[in-house]
Design a protein around this motif. Structure first.
Motif, PDB file in Angstrom:
ATOM      1  N   TYR A 127      10.374  18.408  -5.907  1.00 47.20           N
ATOM      2  CA  TYR A 127       9.793  17.344  -4.997  1.00 47.20           C
ATOM      3  C   TYR A 127      10.534  16.097  -4.781  1.00 47.20           C
ATOM      4  N   VAL A 128      10.498  15.572  -3.584  1.00 44.47           N
ATOM      5  CA  VAL A 128      11.081  14.318  -3.209  1.00 44.47           C
ATOM      6  C   VAL A 128      10.063  13.537  -2.807  1.00 44.47           C
ATOM      7  N   ASP A 129      10.112  12.294  -3.089  1.00 47.04           N
ATOM      8  CA  ASP A 129       9.021  11.343  -2.834  1.00 47.04           C
ATOM      9  C   ASP A 129       9.448   9.780  -2.528  1.00 47.04           C
ATOM     10  N   VAL A 130       8.827   8.989  -2.061  1.00 46.48           N
ATOM     11  CA  VAL A 130       9.060   7.551  -2.227  1.00 46.48           C
ATOM     12  C   VAL A 130       8.107   6.851  -3.217  1.00 46.48           C
ATOM     13  N   ASP A 131       8.406   5.571  -3.659  1.00 47.93           N
ATOM     14  CA  ASP A 131       7.937   4.847  -4.637  1.00 47.93           C
ATOM     15  C   ASP A 131       6.593   3.984  -4.093  1.00 47.93           C
ATOM     16  N   HIS A 132       5.507   5.162  -3.701  1.00 47.70           N
ATOM     17  CA  HIS A 132       4.247   4.673  -2.970  1.00 47.70           C
ATOM     18  C   HIS A 132       3.516   3.347  -3.953  1.00 47.70           C
ATOM     19  N   GLU A 133       3.325   3.810  -5.290  1.00 45.94           N
ATOM     20  CA  GLU A 133       2.572   2.938  -6.212  1.00 45.94           C
ATOM     21  C   GLU A 133       3.419   1.487  -6.459  1.00 45.94           C
ATOM     22  N   GLY A 134       4.618   1.672  -6.545  1.00 41.73           N
ATOM     23  CA  GLY A 134       5.505   0.271  -6.766  1.00 41.73           C
ATOM     24  C   GLY A 134       5.539  -0.477  -5.437  1.00 41.73           C
ATOM     25  N   GLY A 135       5.927  -0.013  -4.288  1.00 44.47           N
ATOM     26  CA  GLY A 135       5.644  -0.400  -3.135  1.00 44.47           C
ATOM     27  C   GLY A 135       4.384  -1.319  -2.750  1.00 44.47           C
ATOM     28  N   VAL A 136       3.195  -0.647  -3.065  1.00 42.14           N
ATOM     29  CA  VAL A 136       2.134  -1.150  -2.665  1.00 42.14           C
ATOM     30  C   VAL A 136       1.650  -2.399  -3.741  1.00 42.14           C
ATOM     31  N   ALA A 137       2.140  -2.173  -4.879  1.00 43.74           N
ATOM     32  CA  ALA A 137       2.054  -3.383  -6.001  1.00 43.74           C
ATOM     33  C   ALA A 137       2.865  -4.469  -5.620  1.00 43.74           C
ATOM     34  N   THR A 138       4.065  -4.387  -5.139  1.00 37.03           N
ATOM     35  CA  THR A 138       4.764  -5.548  -4.416  1.00 37.03           C
ATOM     36  C   THR A 138       4.342  -6.240  -3.512  1.00 37.03           C
ATOM     37  N   ALA A 139       3.454  -5.525  -2.538  1.00 38.58           N
ATOM     38  CA  ALA A 139       2.878  -5.911  -1.220  1.00 38.58           C
ATOM     39  C   ALA A 139       1.500  -6.805  -1.747  1.00 38.58           C
ATOM     40  N   VAL A 140       0.720  -6.075  -2.701  1.00 42.16           N
ATOM     41  CA  VAL A 140      -0.471  -7.051  -2.975  1.00 42.16           C
ATOM     42  C   VAL A 140       0.121  -8.010  -3.855  1.00 42.16           C
ATOM     43  N   GLU A 141       0.872  -8.110  -4.736  1.00 40.09           N
ATOM     44  CA  GLU A 141       1.482  -9.147  -5.437  1.00 40.09           C
ATOM     45  C   GLU A 141       1.946 -10.364  -4.763  1.00 40.09           C
ATOM     46  N   HIS A 142       2.418 -10.000  -3.536  1.00 38.26           N
ATOM     47  CA  HIS A 142       3.068 -10.947  -2.518  1.00 38.26           C
ATOM     48  C   HIS A 142       1.737 -11.762  -2.093  1.00 38.26           C
ATOM     49  N   LEU A 143       0.690 -10.929  -1.546  1.00 40.16           N
ATOM     50  CA  LEU A 143      -0.407 -11.478  -1.502  1.00 40.16           C
ATOM     51  C   LEU A 143      -1.188 -12.427  -2.333  1.00 40.16           C
ATOM     52  N   ILE A 144      -1.111 -12.205  -3.432  1.00 32.93           N
ATOM     53  CA  ILE A 144      -1.588 -13.132  -4.523  1.00 32.93           C
ATOM     54  C   ILE A 144      -0.736 -14.005  -4.722  1.00 32.93           C
ATOM     55  N   ALA A 145       0.337 -13.974  -4.558  1.00 35.17           N
ATOM     56  CA  ALA A 145       1.426 -15.261  -4.809  1.00 35.17           C
ATOM     57  C   ALA A 145       1.112 -16.219  -3.621  1.00 35.17           C
ATOM     58  N   GLY A 146       0.595 -15.748  -2.690  1.00 35.68           N
ATOM     59  CA  GLY A 146       0.602 -16.677  -1.396  1.00 35.68           C
ATOM     60  C   GLY A 146      -0.814 -17.198  -1.353  1.00 35.68           C
TER      61      GLY A 146
END
Length: 335
Positions: A165-184
């Motif tokens: 299979y080929v996929d994208v990094d769903h989990e890592g992408g979302v974690a980065t997004a939520v961490e951006h919200l927390i940092a804000g």
């Protein structure tokens, strides 16, 4: 006025000075004919404008030069303004065009459609099968692979099978997004999660939960199905559950679009009162009000990578079991 007859195999044989059987072997891709004779046959084919019989060629070579791209979704979703599936189709078509192969698009959004796909693919009408998405523990990819049919999935198969299979990094992408919200400074961060019978929905929810748990923040989850309608309903549910929430991560841009409208209708300012982040980076994400911060996934490259892997398998080459493409947080005004 007479209609010109199409050149025949016999005419090519006479022009090339070889037997009909030799011409048949050359046009059907045989490598047992001397190179000089192959050149003579190809020259005669070009001079006469001969068009090989594709059905006969398939019988000889056991190849159809066609690849099926299966969409286990309703047609209304495949051809909606959600750009994920058109992006996969575009990427697959680009690779197949370069390889001089045909794309067969098949919808399997119903039990009847799924059965039709199974009959067609197990009947060897195509040389390989791409699955653009999977719902639940669908046994069909594994069944086809066990029959020796090349198969590649877009996303990790949930049945635990060994299909590449080929996929994208769903989990890592979302974690980065939520961490951006927390940092804000956001502390009451909700999510509109995707369907939990799809790996994208499962892993994007996992990424959210990992990030808020690591920060010691509470979870607030509502579920949608990646559509605008479900995003609006989930946003209303979240506001009712916690009127003081200050951020929302939506597991698709379409759900995020609906969340923006719902928040505006409820009198909440974005991002002053509630920050919003989506996932996909579809074209319209840059034109919402305000422009949507989102996680970009390389969707056309996903289609291309799936197809390249499949063509390698069909050629007898070894490929990686799992190929995961990176994602990227795209910052705009909504967060």
């Amino acid at each position: 006025m007479t209609t010109a007859q199409r050149p025949t195999l016999e005419a090519v044989a006479r022009r090339a000075g070889v037997s009909r059987a030799t011409v048949s072997r050359v046009v059907n891709g045989s490598t047992t004919v001397a190179e000089s004779i192959q050149q003579a046959v190809r020259r005669a084919v070009e001079e006469l404008g001969y068009v090989p019989n594709l059905a006969a060629r398939s019988l000889v070579t056991q190849r159809t030069d066609s690849i099926a791209l299966v969409m286990p979704e309703a047609a209304t979703r495949v051809f909606s303004d959600d750009q994920v599936f058109p992006g996969i189709i575009r990427g697959a078509a680009q690779e197949l065009e370069a390889a001089d192969k045909q794309l067969v698009l098949m919808l399997a959004g119903s039990p009847a459609g799924h059965e039709r796909v199974e009959r067609y693919t197990t009947g060897r009408h195509v040389d390989g099968v791409l699955f653009a998405s999977l719902h639940g523990e669908d046994p069909l990819p594994g069944r086809l692979a066990r029959l020796g049919i090349p198969v590649v999935c877009g996303g990790r198969p949930l049945d635990g099978g060994e299909v590449p299979y080929v996929d994208v990094d769903h989990e890592g992408g979302v974690a980065t997004a939520v961490e951006h919200l927390i940092a804000g400074g956001r502390r009451r961060i909700a999510t509109i999660a995707g369907p939990q019978d799809m790996v994208a929905g499962i892993e994007r929810l996992l990424g959210y939960r990992t990030a808020v748990t690591r920060a010691g923040l509470p979870e607030l989850v509502a579920f949608g199905d990646f559509t605008r309608e479900s995003g609006a309903a989930a946003m209303r549910e979240l506001l009712a559950a916690d009127p003081e929430l200050d951020a929302v991560f939506a597991a698709s841009d379409l759900m995020a679009h609906a969340a923006l409208r719902t928040l505006r209708g409820a009198g909440r300012r974005v991002p002053e009162d509630v920050a919003v982040i989506g996932f996909d980076d579809i074209e319209t994400a840059a034109y919402t009000e305000p422009p949507l911060t989102t996680v970009r996934q390389p969707i056309v490259e996903l289609g291309r990578s799936m197809t390249r892997q499949l063509l390698r398998i069909a050629a007898g080459e070894a490929v990686e079991q799992a190929l995961v493409l990176p994602t990227e947080l795209v910052l705009r005004d909504s967060a």
